[in-house]
Every structure is written in C-alpha cells, then in structure tokens.
Design a protein around this motif. Sequence first.
Motif, mmCIF file in Angstrom:
data_model
loop_
_atom_site.group_PDB
_atom_site.id
_atom_site.type_symbol
_atom_site.label_atom_id
_atom_site.label_comp_id
_atom_site.label_asym_id
_atom_site.label_seq_id
_atom_site.Cartn_x
_atom_site.Cartn_y
_atom_site.Cartn_z
ATOM 1 N N MET A 36 29.419 0.543 32.442
ATOM 2 C CA MET A 36 28.743 1.838 32.515
ATOM 3 C C MET A 36 27.662 1.954 31.442
ATOM 4 N N LEU A 37 27.997 1.504 30.236
ATOM 5 C CA LEU A 37 27.081 1.753 29.115
ATOM 6 C C LEU A 37 25.921 0.770 29.051
ATOM 7 N N VAL A 38 26.167 -0.480 29.398
ATOM 8 C CA VAL A 38 25.097 -1.462 29.223
ATOM 9 C C VAL A 38 23.884 -1.153 30.110
ATOM 10 N N PRO A 39 24.080 -0.837 31.394
ATOM 11 C CA PRO A 39 22.891 -0.480 32.187
ATOM 12 C C PRO A 39 22.153 0.710 31.580
ATOM 13 N N LEU A 40 22.918 1.690 31.132
ATOM 14 C CA LEU A 40 22.300 2.847 30.481
ATOM 15 C C LEU A 40 21.492 2.404 29.268
ATOM 16 N N SER A 41 22.121 1.557 28.494
ATOM 17 C CA SER A 41 21.476 1.087 27.275
ATOM 18 C C SER A 41 20.196 0.308 27.593
ATOM 19 N N GLU A 42 20.247 -0.499 28.646
ATOM 20 C CA GLU A 42 19.045 -1.257 29.017
ATOM 21 C C GLU A 42 17.938 -0.319 29.498
#
Lengths: 254, 352, 309
Positions: free
Chosen positions: B287-293
Amino acid sequence: MDSGPILRAVDLCKDFGGIRAVDRVSFELQKGETLGIIGPNGSGKSTLINLITGFVKPSGGRIFYQGRDITGIAPHKAVMLGMARSFQMPRPFYNMPAYKNLVIPLFSPRTRRLKGGRYGDRDEVAIHLLEDMGFERDSNVPYQPAGVLPHGYVKRLELARCLALEPDLVILDELFSGMSMSEVAGVLPLIERIADEGKTLIMVEHRLRELFRVVDRVIVLNFGRKIAEGAPDVVMANPEVKESYLGSEVEFSA
Amino acid sequence: MNEAGYRRERLDRGIKVRTDDIFALSSYREILYLTLPRLAAIAALLVFPLLKGVTGIYWQNVVLTACTIALLALSWDLLHSVGLVSLGQAIFFGAGAYATGFFSQHFGWPPLVTIPLATAVGAIFCTVLLYPVLRLRGIYFALITFAMPLLLTRVIEATKILGGNVGMSGLPPLSDTPLDLYLIITVMLICVFGFRRLFDTDYGLVLKAIRENDRSVMAAGFDLQWYRTQAVFIAAIPGAFAGAFLTHYYQFAGLPAFSIEYSILPLASAIVGGPGSFSGVALGAFMLVPLSEALRSFGNLRVVIYSIVVVVFIVILPEGVFNYLQRKYYQIERLVPMEEGGNGQRANIAGS
Amino acid sequence: MWVAPPLKGGSNKIMGSDALIYSVLIYGLVNGAVIMLTSLGFSLTFGLSGVANLAHGGIYLLSGCLAWILLNTLGLPFLPAAVITMVLAGLLGAGVYWLVLQRVRGLALSEMIVTFTIGIGILEFLRWAGFVTYDFNLPVIIKGSLTIAGVIVDYQRLLVIGVGVLIAVLLWFFSHHTKIGLALRGMAQDEYTALSVGIDSDWAAALSMALGHMIVAMAAIMILPLGLISINVGYDVLTMVLAVTILGGLESTAGLTLASLILGYATAATGMYLNPQWTQVVYLAAIVLVLALRPSGLLGKFKELEERV
Ligand SMILES: Nc1ncnc2c1ncn2[C@@H]1O[C@H](COP(=O)(O)OP(=O)(O)OP(=O)(O)O)[C@@H](O)[C@H]1O
Ligand SMILES: [Mg+2]
C-alpha cells in the motif's frame, strides 16, 4: 553430594537502595523436606525467594544447591538445575489459551533434556497437566485465554507451570493468597502430593493453618532477619514471633 | 429475512468452530472461502512479472521496491513479535548492501554468489553488533537500532572505508527484470509463509511469549538473551537480503543504504498493514510503496507523511488494515441451504 | 558542529603541545557540558514518567528554528524569544502527551514508535521547509571571549557550562528533595501505588513531558549559537543521548554527568589530535566498548529497575 543438604544459604543479604530487604539469613534444607517461610508483610520473604532463584543478585552471602555454589546464578540456569518457582503476582501469558501457557515450560531446555528430545504432543501433555490441577477437561476452561481466567485458576495455572518443569525443588510464593477456602481445599491435596513424591518444597505463606498441614519446619523472617526456625508449633510459641505478628490479622492456630 | 430453505452463515464459521473447542473438519468450500484472498494475492504476484508489456517498467519497478520494503517490514515485525522495536531497519539493509558491494568489488564474484553470502555475512554482522544490547531493557535496543545507521554512516565518511562518501558503483546487475522480480517475490512469499509457520510452532510460541512477559519465560528456564539473539538473526536475514538484492538492482552500494527511509518506510508498512500478522505487513508495504513512489517529487515531505500515517494508525487503528479487512471479510455472510431434518447441530445453529 | 576545536585543521602543528593539552582540558569540559545539557531533558522525562521521548532531537531542532523565527522574522528581542520558545516547546510536549501518548500509555513499544516517528516527522519537515542552508544560526547571548592558559574560550561556552551545571543541580534537587519530584519518580517505578496515593499519573506524565521539552528548548537556545542550525544536528543529538545513556544509565544524574564528561573529553581529544569528523566514531566506539565490557553502564545502576519481580 547426595547426602548433603539440597539447598544451603549462608548469610544472604540484599540491599535495595537504603533498605536492607534480607539481612544475613542462613538456613539449610534437606532433600525431600518441606519448609515454610513466614513473616509479616515486607519482611523480605519474596526477596529471599528471588535471591535463591537468581531473579535478584545478592549483595552478600552465598547460596549452595546440591553442594554447588550458585550465588548470583541466572534464573534460567537455576531452572536447568531443577528449581521451579511460582510468583506472588502471577502474570500468565494473557493472550494465550491456558494450555498454551504450559507448552512454554514443556518446551523448556530442562524438560526437553530430561525427556530426551521431543516427546509426545505438548498440547496433549499440557491439557493432562491442567486436568491434574483441577481444570475440567471437557469444559472449555483450558482453551480460554489466560487473561479471562478467574483468579483461582490463574493460581493453579501458576502451580502447573512449575510442575511442568519437572523440578526437584519447588518454591511457591503465596500460592494461597487470594484463593477462596474451597479453592485452597482443592489445591492442598496437590501440594501434599508434591511433598509425597519426594520433591523438596519451600512455601511462602500467610495462611498458616493450611501451611502447617504441609510443612515440616518453618523459618520466620522479620525486617529481613531470621528470628526463629523450627517445627511449626514450637516456632509459634516463640515470644518474638508473636510480637512480630502482633496486630496483623493472620490466624495463629495451627 | 431468510429466503426459504436457506440460512446465513459467516465465512469464518469453520475457523470459529475449530479454534473454540472441537476440531471440526471444514468442507472444501469453507477452505476455499478462507484461502481465496491469499491465493488471489499469490496468483497476482506470480503473474505480474509477465505483464511487463502491459504495466510498463514503472510498475514493475514499484512492485520490486514494494517487495524489498516488505522484506524489511517482515523483519521489523518479527522483532516486534519478540518485543523488540527496531527503529533502524536500515542497518540490516545497509549491512547487506555493503557486504555484497564489498564482495563483488574486491573479489569480482557474481551476484549469485555475493547475494547469499552478503545475506549471511550482513545478518551475522548485525547480530553481533546488537547482541550486547539484548541483555538490557527494550529501550536500549530501540535507541541503538536508531543510532547505528547514523553512526555507521559517519564512520564510513570519516574513515573513508568501503568507498567512503562516494560508495561503490558499477556493480554487476542481476539479470532481466522478470527474473529479478520473480526472485524477490519468491523470497518475500517464503518469508511471509515461513514466518507464519515458525510462529505456529512451539519455538515461535516462546518467541511470542518473550514479548508478552519475559519474566515468566525466564522462570520457565529459557535464556532470554539467547532467544532474542536468534530472533535478531532470523530477522536480519530478510533485511540483509533486501539490501543485497537492491544493491545489484541499482548496481550501487553507498551511504543511501543507511538512509532513514529504509528505517521508517518498513516501520510504517508494518504499522499500517497490521503488526503481528506477516501477511498484513507485506500488504502494508504494497500500500505504502506505490504511494511513496507517486509522491517522489515531494522529496523529504514523504517522510513527514509516513510519520503522520504511523501516528494516526497507532492511535486510531492499531490493529492495522489487514486485521481489520480480515475481520470484515470473515463477517461476510453467505447463504447455505438448510438440510431438512438431518444434521441436528447445523439446524440448531441456523435456528438460533 | 559545536565540538569543532577553536583552530581549524592542522592546529596541532601551529600550537605547542602544552597549549594543545590545555585546550583539550578546557574544551573537554565545554563538550561535556554541552552533552549533558542536551541529554538532561531526555533523562528527566524518562526518569519522571518512564516515557522514552525519542522525539528529543526533533524538539531540539524545532526549538532552535522557532527561536530563529522569533528573533529574525518577528524581530523579538532575545529574552522574550527564548522564553516564548521554551513555553511553546513545553506546550508541545504536553500536547503530544494528551493527544497521542496518552492513548498508547503502558504499551512501551508503541510509545517508542510514536515518539520516534514524531521526531523524524519534525526533522524531515524542517529539512523540507528549508532549514538547511548556511544562513540559519542563533546569536550568542554574550559576545566576547576569555583566554585561559593560552586557550581562547568564548563566554557563550562558559555560559553553557554554568547553565548545564545549574540545571543538573536543580533537577537533581527537584527529583530527590521536593515532594512532587519524589512523587513523580515513585510513579515512574510503580504506577499503581502512585495512583493509590492520589497522584494523577496523566498529569504527572504530561508535566514531565513539558518539563523535558522546556529543558531541551533551553539547551537548543544555549548551544545552537555555537554552530549552525542543520538537520543533522537533530539526528546527532539522539546519537549523543544514546551514547550518554549507554555509558551512564538513564535515571541517575551522577551517571549522566560522568558519562557526559567522559564523552566530552574523548570528543575534544579526537577533535584536536585527529579530525573533528572522527567524533562520531568516538561515540560508536564508546557505545560498543561499554556494551561489550559492562552492559549495565559505568555506574551499573540502570538495570536495578528490571529486578523488581
Ligand atoms: N526491586 C525492589 N526494589 C526496591 N525495593 C524492593 C524491591 N523488592 C522488594 N523491595 C523492598 O524490600 C522489602 C521486602 O520486600 P518483599 O517483597 O521481599 O517482602 P515480602 O515478605 O514478600 O512481603 P509480602 O508478604 O507483602 O509479599 C520491602 O520493603 C520492599 O519494598
Ligand atoms: Mg512477597
């Protein structure tokens, strides 16, 4: 080595900051003997137990177990040598079912070594043991999280936890406190059985009537010092002991 | 309310029955309902690398990063389950990264040798580094894990070892993207399910027990420090692997390996996903990595966002997204036909 | 950073060895005071409420930036700016407690995670907001310097020593000899007993957070003028606190003082003889050495609490 005392304490001392919780206590305990430790609140009984089992390091004195100097031993090593203790305030693993609480001691290095590697299904052994302690097998009590057990069951779980370690020396710190008369009546035979099996037993207790049914000998502590030692009725006749208990609500009659 | 001849039944009935007291075998259909989400996730992960043409390199990259962060988060969660809070997952990551960088630069060994080797060496290095502090109370472990990446950064800068400020670049790459991706996905799945299995054993029970009440574990004859050491070692393995893997992916090992992002992103993933459930932790990373990217252009503000997310989740949804979703999923009711007369117990449940 | 010696690179060639020794002696004391002053807030909060406030570094820097804004953007005079900064920092501490920490009270792991992320959030926010260039520094309180045994020491550094010692003594007195301090310490050790004698543990913890933050803010205002405000300082502060606590323990003021002095002299010596860059290596070495040889710290005190069984 076998003929000597199983446990010998020499001039044990413990200071907490300014307070001297245990003050030059010495005693001996023969194999198979049952010993009671009594004394008013704050007299250093639990601290003495903690010193013996390694949970607290002594400020002075020595402890010998089966002839070996074990002063300042790590708690887990004391268990390996065959000591098991209960805590005055049991803190079971609240989120685990009661029987899983026993799987931990059953998995302990000591029990694994005694049994020679893996044995049986630990869950099954745990449930057997709980049944022995008076947990009804067919009810769901053994399967409930330890956090929701009534106090009496928690105390019995604590006893079961000690026995699961197959100890030679059992040390019980105020097992009866907070139990109802009928619960105590249920547990007493279990403790008598431990003694009959030839295990050495130390009990710290405020409920003297029940204690004196089990133990051969008592030590009385007051302000960290040993003020009397001997057979229960002899000790209770001692004026200094009477003095120290004066005003407290503990029953005397043995 | 019920349609004639049908009754409602919650999806987790099979589980409830099994864990409460009786060991009831569930039907293949019940098993299917319960494993469906899991199977779907695994299938999606395994098909994904083949879809490079459809998804484009960006998303392949995102999934790869998510897997590495998931590994770090799994490592964090394992430590958390033993009652240790790691505030610097970057040491595991950095140890793996520098180890593999060192081996490939100095000995010229191929990644297939250096990655496993660096995983082992990095894990041992971290374990040795953290061993003494395991004797002390939990706060010292947290503090030291926090400070270690910073200190190691400064030490490398000052002593100019291992490439100093510049780092080691030009390291050999792994292979084509689908294979890279399959490798990291496989390792991640092995960790998720392996850790779950581990915690179902009696050994895992002891690890969990240490977190709940270390005094009783000691009283049961366990050497706490030794068990914690084992936990740190097990946790260091995926962390160091992630570092070694990503190093070869970017063909560079340097000070960024110790950066705060590798500490806080795994922590945030674990908190968001649901600490204590390894699948949840992995979900959190995805969930967080796509957001972070997506927020890459915001630079450091991303770290601020993770921080806010962590605090909000700890206060509002401490169980994490995964456990929440799982509960909701199990509460879905399905219609089952009522057997006429026959099985009394089933009819009873339906009636009540 | 502040540990930089008065004469830059190659100083040992210019200075005689006597002067070098004197400057190590004096700057060791200065560094020790700096380290102590920075760690006091952390140790106070931990000792009084058991909260490990890992937002320490963030608060330290935030206070510095606040003071900078008050002084430069709003043009306030020094004293009001300092007071306002301290009050704001204190309010922030109490606010963090009421809004966040209170909800995870007793879950030591969650407490640490929360304070840690808050600290990181603050630091990275400041980095993003642009407090990274070279125009951010605080004014010294007293200008000028003094020459002691051939070593130039500016008044600000002497002031840091003075304030450090003063606050340490005050805190020690507060927590050992005043009713409320004793009560708070009792609470950190045994919350239930404290509750039963009528201490509201929430208020006490919020108060200890506020006090801790105020001391951190004061430390920032005193120490930051010695160098530049940079984000790394915020991270270094926590490394330093770690080194101090590993060396001297968390609760005892004596241990903290001793550890600060040791680290102060160690950093001063490496700064003079080697290179200021190596100071962080000193911290690492100190931590690793103490952990390997004497994990319970120099005075061996801070494991005592663990023994209550
Ligand atoms: N970890 C500790 N730190 C400081 N003081 C302690 C600690 N443990 C015990 N004490 C003190 O030592 C003294 C003896 O305590 P101890 O618990 O041994 O008494 P006890 O005889 O078991 O009392 P009780 O009957 O209430 O269980 C008490 O004054 C107690 O406050
Ligand atoms: Mg007691």
